[in-house]
Design an enzyme around this catalytic site. Structure first.
Site, short mmCIF file in Angstrom:
data_model
loop_
_atom_site.label_atom_id
_atom_site.label_comp_id
_atom_site.label_asym_id
_atom_site.label_seq_id
_atom_site.Cartn_x
_atom_site.Cartn_y
_atom_site.Cartn_z
N CYS A 1 -0.82 11.68 -0.36
CA CYS A 1 -1.48 11.46 0.93
C CYS A 1 -0.73 12.11 2.09
CB CYS A 1 -1.67 9.97 1.19
SG CYS A 1 -0.12 9.08 1.38
N CYS B 1 0.65 2.47 0.96
CA CYS B 1 1.46 2.44 2.19
C CYS B 1 2.50 1.33 2.11
CB CYS B 1 0.56 2.25 3.41
SG CYS B 1 -0.60 3.60 3.66
#
Length: 158
Positions: free
Chosen positions: A67, A136
């Site tokens: 990402c 995350c």
């Protein structure tokens, strides 16, 4: 809508229309994410750096190639093994920034052994991250563990 009117008030009508459209474009972010994510994204805590050369500072630098998120997290630990300060710099999405911000808040005042037990689920649960953003919180966990390892390595080399 009244908040939007306050932000755009006093502008010429064509500018006000653009302003209203821009604010409406942000509303999906607010609807999609839990208020805790939005808060840590809009008001990140502990942004910055510590002196990486300081023997009491551990630095963790991690990234997620899939990402493009990159996270640097640093901790300052006192002689009793308590985390006195934590800072971060993150290049990434709002969830990555929020995860870093929350992690630094969570770390302060913790003993190093307790901090090493931080799990990404703690971060994800507090921020109520959607499944697609769990990476995350994993990145933040990895950054914390890397910072602790860096600190321990410095201490063993001294």
């Amino acid at each position: 809508f009244s908040r939007t009117e306050k932000v755009c008030k006093g502008r010429p009508s064509d500018t006000m229309l653009r302003c209203l459209r821009a604010l409406r474009a942000l509303s999906p972010f607010r609807r999609m994410y839990h208020p805790n994510v939005v808060d840590h994204y809009e008001n990140p805590r502990n942004v910055g750096s510590l002196d990486a050369k300081d023997e009491n500072v551990g630095t963790g630098l991690v990234g997620a190639p899939a990402c493009g998120d990159v996270m640097k997290l640093q901790i300052r630990i006192d002689d009793e093994g308590t985390i006195q300060e934590a800072k971060f710099k993150t290049f990434g999405c709002g969830s990555a920034i929020a995860s870093s911000s929350y992690a630094t808040e969570w770390l302060k005042g913790k003993k190093i052994d307790e901090a090493a037990k931080l799990q990404n689920q703690e971060i994800a649960s507090h921020l109520n991250l959607p499944p697609v953003k769990l990476h995350c919180s994993m990145l933040a966990e990895d950054a914390v563990k890397a910072a602790i390892e860096n600190y321990k390595k410095k201490k063993s080399d001294a």
